[in-house]
Motif scaffolding. Structure first.
Motif, PDB file in Angstrom:
ATOM      1  N   PRO A  46       0.675  -1.292  -0.020  1.00 31.48           N
ATOM      2  CA  PRO A  46       0.011  -0.010  -0.077  1.00 31.48           C
ATOM      3  C   PRO A  46       0.884   1.256   0.110  1.00 31.48           C
ATOM      4  O   PRO A  46       1.831   1.174   0.390  1.00 31.48           O
ATOM      5  N   GLY A  47       0.123   2.172  -0.505  1.00 28.78           N
ATOM      6  CA  GLY A  47       0.935   3.705  -0.394  1.00 28.78           C
ATOM      7  C   GLY A  47       0.149   4.615   0.601  1.00 28.78           C
ATOM      8  O   GLY A  47      -1.017   4.441   0.263  1.00 28.78           O
ATOM      9  N   VAL A  48       0.714   4.953   1.596  1.00 26.38           N
ATOM     10  CA  VAL A  48       0.026   5.481   2.692  1.00 26.38           C
ATOM     11  C   VAL A  48       0.250   7.100   2.829  1.00 26.38           C
ATOM     12  O   VAL A  48       1.847   7.304   3.061  1.00 26.38           O
ATOM     13  N   CYS A 115       5.989  -8.609   8.840  1.00 25.46           N
ATOM     14  CA  CYS A 115       6.554  -7.387   8.947  1.00 25.46           C
ATOM     15  C   CYS A 115       6.248  -6.338   7.924  1.00 25.46           C
ATOM     16  O   CYS A 115       5.913  -6.678   6.838  1.00 25.46           O
ATOM     17  N   TYR A 116       6.464  -4.890   8.272  1.00 24.31           N
ATOM     18  CA  TYR A 116       6.542  -3.865   7.021  1.00 24.31           C
ATOM     19  C   TYR A 116       8.027  -3.211   7.124  1.00 24.31           C
ATOM     20  O   TYR A 116       8.712  -2.989   8.238  1.00 24.31           O
ATOM     21  N   SER A 117       8.214  -2.495   5.849  1.00 24.50           N
ATOM     22  CA  SER A 117       9.028  -1.351   5.672  1.00 24.50           C
ATOM     23  C   SER A 117       8.528  -0.213   5.246  1.00 24.50           C
ATOM     24  O   SER A 117       7.328  -0.462   4.195  1.00 24.50           O
ATOM     25  N   GLU A 118       9.014   0.737   5.349  1.00 21.63           N
ATOM     26  CA  GLU A 118       8.559   1.948   4.651  1.00 21.63           C
ATOM     27  C   GLU A 118       9.368   2.839   3.997  1.00 21.63           C
ATOM     28  O   GLU A 118      10.727   2.786   4.573  1.00 21.63           O
ATOM     29  N   VAL A 119       9.118   3.393   2.746  1.00 21.24           N
ATOM     30  CA  VAL A 119      10.302   4.221   2.101  1.00 21.24           C
ATOM     31  C   VAL A 119       9.430   5.611   1.743  1.00 21.24           C
ATOM     32  O   VAL A 119       8.352   5.899   1.395  1.00 21.24           O
ATOM     33  N   SER A 120      10.193   6.970   2.287  1.00 22.52           N
ATOM     34  CA  SER A 120       9.562   8.180   1.832  1.00 22.52           C
ATOM     35  C   SER A 120      10.757   9.067   1.686  1.00 22.52           C
ATOM     36  O   SER A 120      11.971   8.794   1.949  1.00 22.52           O
ATOM     37  N   LYS A 121      10.322  10.330   1.269  1.00 25.86           N
ATOM     38  CA  LYS A 121      11.513  11.403   1.076  1.00 25.86           C
ATOM     39  C   LYS A 121      11.845  11.601   2.689  1.00 25.86           C
ATOM     40  O   LYS A 121      10.758  11.840   3.605  1.00 25.86           O
TER      41      LYS A 121
END
Length: 127
Positions: A46-48, A115-121
């Protein structure tokens, strides 16, 4: 010492893995490819807001658990390599990679096997 070597390996590998990737979307595509290459089954992407999230099942969760404790490979060894990715992306790409963490913190993903990981500026995530 081994942890520092694994961090260094992740940092060096990141130069190749993220070559030409300048946006969170491009970085997360490469991360997902790397996850799949080591046998990780991705469950959801998903994109949050401005954050690209990847929810996955770690196949190494209980590998060597009898000798080293539960989650040793997935959450100790592989995390040191991910720390190298984090360092590289922050230092060279202005991208925040929140390495894999327990999915029980997400309200819609209470399954402890995930598990989850996240990427953002960096600037968007830190606001």
């Amino acid at each position: 010492m081994i942890r520092r070597l694994l961090h260094g390996f992740g940092y060096l590998a990141a130069h190749v893995l993220f070559l030409g990737a300048t946006t969170p979307r491009a970085v997360v595509r490469r991360l997902r490819l790397a996850y799949r290459l080591v046998g990780v089954r991705i469950v959801e992407t998903p994109g949050v807001d401005a954050v690209e999230r990847t929810v996955f099942l770690c196949p190494y969760r209980n590998l060597a658990a009898n000798w080293f404790g539960e989650k040793w490979i997935c959450h100790d060894i592989l995390d040191r390599v991910d720390d190298g990715y984090v360092t590289y992306l922050r230092r060279h790409k202005d991208i925040d990679y929140q390495r894999p963490q327990g999915c029980t913190e997400l309200e819609y993903c209470s399954e402890s096997a995930y598990c989850y990981s996240e990427v953002s500026k960096l600037s968007e995530y830190s606001e």
